[in-house]
Design a protein around this motif. Structure first.
Motif, PDB file in Angstrom:
ATOM      1  N   ALA A   1       0.822  -1.209   0.000  1.00  0.00           N
ATOM      2  CA  ALA A   1       0.000   0.000   0.000  1.00  0.00           C
ATOM      3  C   ALA A   1       0.858   1.261   0.000  1.00  0.00           C
ATOM      4  CB  ALA A   1      -0.922  -0.005   1.219  1.00  0.00           C
ATOM      5  N   PHE A   2       1.845   1.309   0.882  1.00  0.00           N
ATOM      6  CA  PHE A   2       2.680   2.503   0.950  1.00  0.00           C
ATOM      7  C   PHE A   2       3.574   2.631  -0.283  1.00  0.00           C
ATOM      8  CE2 PHE A   2       1.353   2.460   5.373  1.00  0.00           C
ATOM      9  CZ  PHE A   2       1.195   3.822   5.627  1.00  0.00           C
ATOM     10  N   ALA A   3       3.925   1.501  -0.896  1.00  0.00           N
ATOM     11  CA  ALA A   3       4.677   1.550  -2.153  1.00  0.00           C
ATOM     12  C   ALA A   3       3.836   2.211  -3.241  1.00  0.00           C
ATOM     13  CB  ALA A   3       5.087   0.143  -2.574  1.00  0.00           C
ATOM     14  N   SER A   4       2.541   1.892  -3.272  1.00  0.00           N
ATOM     15  CA  SER A   4       1.643   2.511  -4.249  1.00  0.00           C
ATOM     16  C   SER A   4       1.521   4.005  -4.002  1.00  0.00           C
ATOM     17  CB  SER A   4       0.260   1.857  -4.172  1.00  0.00           C
ATOM     18  OG  SER A   4       0.337   0.498  -4.509  1.00  0.00           O
ATOM     19  N   MET A   5       1.484   4.395  -2.727  1.00  0.00           N
ATOM     20  CA  MET A   5       1.304   5.800  -2.381  1.00  0.00           C
ATOM     21  C   MET A   5       2.531   6.638  -2.742  1.00  0.00           C
ATOM     22  SD  MET A   5      -0.141   7.307   1.197  1.00  0.00           S
ATOM     23  CE  MET A   5       1.211   6.648   2.177  1.00  0.00           C
ATOM     24  N   ILE A   6       3.738   6.114  -2.507  1.00  0.00           N
ATOM     25  CA  ILE A   6       4.940   6.911  -2.778  1.00  0.00           C
ATOM     26  C   ILE A   6       5.389   6.808  -4.231  1.00  0.00           C
ATOM     27  CG2 ILE A   6       5.729   6.726  -0.392  1.00  0.00           C
ATOM     28  CD1 ILE A   6       7.745   4.658  -1.291  1.00  0.00           C
ATOM     29  N   ALA A   7       4.794   5.876  -4.999  1.00  0.00           N
ATOM     30  CA  ALA A   7       5.146   5.770  -6.412  1.00  0.00           C
ATOM     31  C   ALA A   7       4.792   7.057  -7.155  1.00  0.00           C
ATOM     32  CB  ALA A   7       4.422   4.578  -7.046  1.00  0.00           C
ATOM     33  N   ALA A   8       3.644   7.650  -6.827  1.00  0.00           N
ATOM     34  CA  ALA A   8       3.188   8.844  -7.530  1.00  0.00           C
ATOM     35  C   ALA A   8       4.150  10.023  -7.373  1.00  0.00           C
ATOM     36  CB  ALA A   8       1.780   9.217  -7.068  1.00  0.00           C
ATOM     37  N   PRO A   9       4.586  10.375  -6.157  1.00  0.00           N
ATOM     38  CA  PRO A   9       5.561  11.466  -6.037  1.00  0.00           C
ATOM     39  C   PRO A   9       6.874  11.187  -6.752  1.00  0.00           C
ATOM     40  CG  PRO A   9       4.539  11.026  -3.913  1.00  0.00           C
ATOM     41  CD  PRO A   9       4.117   9.923  -4.836  1.00  0.00           C
ATOM     42  N   LEU A  10       7.223   9.909  -6.914  1.00  0.00           N
ATOM     43  CA  LEU A  10       8.451   9.577  -7.632  1.00  0.00           C
ATOM     44  C   LEU A  10       8.285   9.683  -9.148  1.00  0.00           C
ATOM     45  CD1 LEU A  10       9.750   6.506  -5.586  1.00  0.00           C
ATOM     46  CD2 LEU A  10      10.649   8.829  -5.579  1.00  0.00           C
ATOM     47  N   GLY A  11       7.038   9.605  -9.636  1.00  0.00           N
ATOM     48  CA  GLY A  11       6.787   9.786 -11.058  1.00  0.00           C
ATOM     49  C   GLY A  11       6.458   8.524 -11.822  1.00  0.00           C
ATOM     50  N   THR A  12       5.804   7.558 -11.168  1.00  0.00           N
ATOM     51  CA  THR A  12       5.428   6.333 -11.872  1.00  0.00           C
ATOM     52  C   THR A  12       4.061   5.866 -11.407  1.00  0.00           C
ATOM     53  OG1 THR A  12       6.069   4.043 -12.365  1.00  0.00           O
ATOM     54  CG2 THR A  12       6.600   4.864 -10.178  1.00  0.00           C
ATOM     55  N   SER A  13       3.475   4.962 -12.171  1.00  0.00           N
ATOM     56  CA  SER A  13       2.198   4.365 -11.784  1.00  0.00           C
ATOM     57  C   SER A  13       2.403   3.477 -10.566  1.00  0.00           C
ATOM     58  CB  SER A  13       1.618   3.552 -12.946  1.00  0.00           C
ATOM     59  OG  SER A  13       2.563   2.602 -13.406  1.00  0.00           O
ATOM     60  N   ALA A  14       1.321   2.981 -10.024  1.00  0.00           N
ATOM     61  CA  ALA A  14       1.363   2.283  -8.740  1.00  0.00           C
ATOM     62  C   ALA A  14       2.249   1.046  -8.759  1.00  0.00           C
ATOM     63  CB  ALA A  14      -0.053   1.895  -8.319  1.00  0.00           C
ATOM     64  N   ALA A  15       2.955   0.848  -7.652  1.00  0.00           N
ATOM     65  CA  ALA A  15       3.741  -0.368  -7.467  1.00  0.00           C
ATOM     66  C   ALA A  15       2.857  -1.448  -6.868  1.00  0.00           C
ATOM     67  CB  ALA A  15       4.932  -0.096  -6.550  1.00  0.00           C
ATOM     68  N   GLN A  16       3.173  -2.704  -7.177  1.00  0.00           N
ATOM     69  CA  GLN A  16       2.394  -3.812  -6.652  1.00  0.00           C
ATOM     70  C   GLN A  16       3.253  -5.069  -6.593  1.00  0.00           C
ATOM     71  OE1 GLN A  16       0.236  -4.078 -10.981  1.00  0.00           O
ATOM     72  NE2 GLN A  16      -0.922  -4.826  -9.286  1.00  0.00           N
ATOM     73  N   THR A  17       2.755  -6.066  -5.893  1.00  0.00           N
ATOM     74  CA  THR A  17       3.481  -7.327  -5.808  1.00  0.00           C
ATOM     75  C   THR A  17       3.522  -8.002  -7.170  1.00  0.00           C
ATOM     76  OG1 THR A  17       1.432  -8.421  -5.175  1.00  0.00           O
ATOM     77  CG2 THR A  17       2.880  -7.734  -3.395  1.00  0.00           C
ATOM     78  N   PHE A  18       4.618  -8.694  -7.441  1.00  0.00           N
ATOM     79  CA  PHE A  18       4.815  -9.350  -8.733  1.00  0.00           C
ATOM     80  C   PHE A  18       4.668 -10.854  -8.578  1.00  0.00           C
ATOM     81  CE2 PHE A  18       5.705  -5.637 -10.843  1.00  0.00           C
ATOM     82  CZ  PHE A  18       6.314  -5.805 -12.087  1.00  0.00           C
ATOM     83  N   ILE A  19       3.814 -11.445  -9.401  1.00  0.00           N
ATOM     84  CA  ILE A  19       3.649 -12.893  -9.364  1.00  0.00           C
ATOM     85  C   ILE A  19       4.922 -13.593  -9.836  1.00  0.00           C
ATOM     86  CG2 ILE A  19       2.735 -13.165 -11.694  1.00  0.00           C
ATOM     87  CD1 ILE A  19       1.524 -14.935  -8.453  1.00  0.00           C
ATOM     88  N   GLU A  20       5.807 -12.846 -10.534  1.00  0.00           N
ATOM     89  CA  GLU A  20       7.095 -13.402 -10.923  1.00  0.00           C
ATOM     90  C   GLU A  20       7.948 -13.765  -9.715  1.00  0.00           C
ATOM     91  OE1 GLU A  20       5.684 -10.881 -12.354  1.00  0.00           O
ATOM     92  OE2 GLU A  20       5.896 -10.957 -14.530  1.00  0.00           O
ATOM     93  N   SER A  21       7.527 -13.319  -8.537  1.00  0.00           N
ATOM     94  CA  SER A  21       8.215 -13.723  -7.306  1.00  0.00           C
ATOM     95  C   SER A  21       8.206 -15.238  -7.163  1.00  0.00           C
ATOM     96  CB  SER A  21       7.538 -13.092  -6.088  1.00  0.00           C
ATOM     97  OG  SER A  21       7.534 -11.680  -6.187  1.00  0.00           O
ATOM     98  N   GLY A  22       7.265 -15.884  -7.848  1.00  0.00           N
ATOM     99  CA  GLY A  22       7.209 -17.339  -7.821  1.00  0.00           C
ATOM    100  C   GLY A  22       8.459 -17.992  -8.379  1.00  0.00           C
ATOM    101  N   ALA A  23       9.202 -17.263  -9.245  1.00  0.00           N
ATOM    102  CA  ALA A  23      10.449 -17.818  -9.789  1.00  0.00           C
ATOM    103  C   ALA A  23      11.457 -18.040  -8.676  1.00  0.00           C
ATOM    104  CB  ALA A  23      11.015 -16.878 -10.849  1.00  0.00           C
ATOM    105  N   GLY A  24      11.543 -17.085  -7.766  1.00  0.00           N
ATOM    106  CA  GLY A  24      12.458 -17.230  -6.636  1.00  0.00           C
ATOM    107  C   GLY A  24      11.986 -18.245  -5.628  1.00  0.00           C
ATOM    108  N   VAL A  25      10.683 -18.261  -5.395  1.00  0.00           N
ATOM    109  CA  VAL A  25      10.110 -19.246  -4.471  1.00  0.00           C
ATOM    110  C   VAL A  25      10.362 -20.659  -4.986  1.00  0.00           C
ATOM    111  CG1 VAL A  25       7.940 -20.139  -3.553  1.00  0.00           C
ATOM    112  CG2 VAL A  25       8.394 -17.676  -3.517  1.00  0.00           C
ATOM    113  N   ALA A  26      10.243 -20.833  -6.316  1.00  0.00           N
ATOM    114  CA  ALA A  26      10.493 -22.143  -6.915  1.00  0.00           C
ATOM    115  C   ALA A  26      11.947 -22.574  -6.755  1.00  0.00           C
ATOM    116  CB  ALA A  26      10.120 -22.116  -8.397  1.00  0.00           C
ATOM    117  N   GLN A  27      12.848 -21.587  -6.604  1.00  0.00           N
ATOM    118  CA  GLN A  27      14.260 -21.880  -6.391  1.00  0.00           C
ATOM    119  C   GLN A  27      14.579 -22.154  -4.927  1.00  0.00           C
ATOM    120  OE1 GLN A  27      16.800 -22.015  -8.794  1.00  0.00           O
ATOM    121  NE2 GLN A  27      15.121 -21.928 -10.259  1.00  0.00           N
TER     122      GLN A  27
END
Length: 458
Positions: free
Chosen positions: A314-340
């Motif tokens: 949530a806070f990543a989404s909130m501070i993304a705007a002042p930095l100049g980008t669309s909202a940040a969110q969790t990445f399902i690609e995290s599964g690549a690391g979990v699989a490792q």
């Protein structure tokens, strides 16, 4: 790791496991040994996730530049928010999850808010900010259960699928593979060198994905960029790949350009709600999927440290705007690391540190042409279609709203319209069939906001 070995606590307790000889404080803080992993496994898992998701460093700025944000500024913002939010996920929530500007959210920002509704990118960033504020409130007050139960699962799955098709359509459009046609609305583009280059790059990327190569999308971007090098030299077209240098200082020209007050208009509330809804459920579904695949659960069977993880998102989404980008969110690609074998926040810390050098490599990354990122968009759409099998297509009262949401996003070129008509049709069908008890309060609110959005923006 079996469920009986999962731990309920938010943070490791002192002396819970023998420390690794090389870095005992890391083992103690993250509970690496206690969670059945090793420092080497955690670091390799972080590298695996980074390779699977680093395409966002190029693709996100490519999409945001269509909204008017300078490519280099969007790239700096992308790297900075990815570093900060993933670091927070690792150190505070201690989960092996990447947080970065998400696909779908950037498309919603550029093609619905800026192109579709005519907002300036500064005001659109303001909408991102306020959706992050609301997300933070939901996370802090832990009201996720009521919201989860209100929105039917079929619509949640449909929204993910619809955004996937929309992103694929954008990929084809950006490459000139699909073009407008006054007779048929859309048609195949001219079979020129650019289209052939894109098609070859798309097939190369698909083959890399099928072969399960680590970092398949970023490798596909690299291959397509190399294929585009001869353009303008052998084929007489405009040169699309030009050397601009290796490194440069970060571009912070988009930092603090967000128009927070300008986004506080009634007409923009539906946009804020849609971003909130999309980000909230993307985060929740990602946490739940990863917890199931790797048994990252507490003793009650819920995703481990869920409240902390949602708060970071949530806070990543909130501070993304002042930095100049669309909202940040969790990445399902995290599964690549979990699989490792990754199981702790050390994975997320590793990912964060791997993003940081790209803060200074914007000239090198600006070599990548639009037709090189387009294949990645097409494949991302494929990945996002996975939940379509979870929709019960034999129950038409559930299937029809889901179908509308999926098909209307690419056909209307609007994520918001797809969601709005999905919500409205769900409520109207339940009303007409006398199933009022299946409409939760949040769905009534969602339908009302959909009506407001349709009236104010169309």
């Amino acid at each position: 790791m079996t469920q009986s070995s999962t731990v309920r606590d938010e943070a490791p307790t002192e002396g819970a496991s023998p420390a690794a000889a090389s870095a005992p404080w890391l083992d103690t803080y993250f509970g690496v040994t206690r969670r059945g992993s090793t420092l080497r496994t955690e670091i390799l898992a972080g590298i695996a996730t980074f390779l699977a998701s680093m395409y966002i460093i190029v693709v996100n700025p490519a999409i945001l530049s269509d909204a008017g944000i300078p490519f280099s500024a969007a790239l700096s913002a992308t790297v900075l928010i990815s570093f900060m939010s993933s670091l927070a996920m690792g150190l505070y929530a201690r989960n092996p999850i990447l947080v970065a500007p998400g696909m779908g959210m950037n498309a919603l920002f550029t093609y619905t808010l800026v192109h579709g509704a005519g907002l300036s990118w500064e005001v659109a960033l303001g909408c991102v900010f306020w959706s992050g504020v609301l997300f933070a409130l939901l996370a802090v007050f832990n009201v996720r259960k009521a919201i989860i139960e209100a929105i039917p699962a079929s619509l949640r799955y449909a929204i993910t699928c619809g955004i996937g098709l929309f992103i694929t359509f954008i990929g084809f459009k950006n490459a000139g593979f699909i073009v407008s046609n006054p007779a048929t609305l859309v048609s195949l583009g001219s079979m020129d060198p650019m289209l052939v280059t894109f098609f070859l790059g798309m097939m190369a990327t698909a083959i890399l994905v099928i072969l399960r190569m680590s970092g398949a999308l970023i490798l596909g971007i690299a291959v397509t960029t190399l294929l585009a090098l001869p353009m303008g030299r052998l084929w007489g077209e405009e040169v699309v790949v030009q050397w601009a240098g290796l490194a440069a200082w970060p571009d912070f020209s988009a930092v603090m350009q967000v128009d927070i007050l300008g986004a506080l208009k009634v007409a923009y509330l539906p946009f804020i709600f849609v971003m909130l809804f999309t980000n909230f459920f993307d985060a929740l579904s990602c946490f739940m999927a990863l917890s199931e695949s790797a048994d990252l659960k507490d003793k009650d069977g819920n995703p481990r440290n869920l409240k902390r993880s949602m708060t970071v998102d949530a806070f990543a989404s909130m501070i993304a705007a002042p930095l100049g980008t669309s909202a940040a969110q969790t990445f399902i690609e995290s599964g690549a690391g979990v699989a490792q074998g990754g199981r702790t926040g050390l994975v997320a810390v590793t990912i964060a540190l791997l993003f940081l050098p790209f803060l200074f490599l914007s000239p090198l990354l600006s070599l990548v042409p639009g037709i090189a990122t387009a294949p990645a968009l097409v494949l991302v759409g494929l990945f996002m279609l996975a939940p379509i099998t979870k929709i019960d297509w034999t129950r038409y009262d559930q299937a029809f709203p889901a179908f509308l949401a999926i098909i209307l996003m690419p056909l209307t070129y609007s994520i918001t319209l797809g969601i709005a008509f999905g919500f409205l049709s769900f409520v109207l069908i339940k009303l007409a069939t006398g199933r009022l008890e299946e409409i939760k309060p949040a769905m009534w609110v969602s339908a009302a906001l959909s009506v407001v959005m349709l009236i104010t923006t169309h």
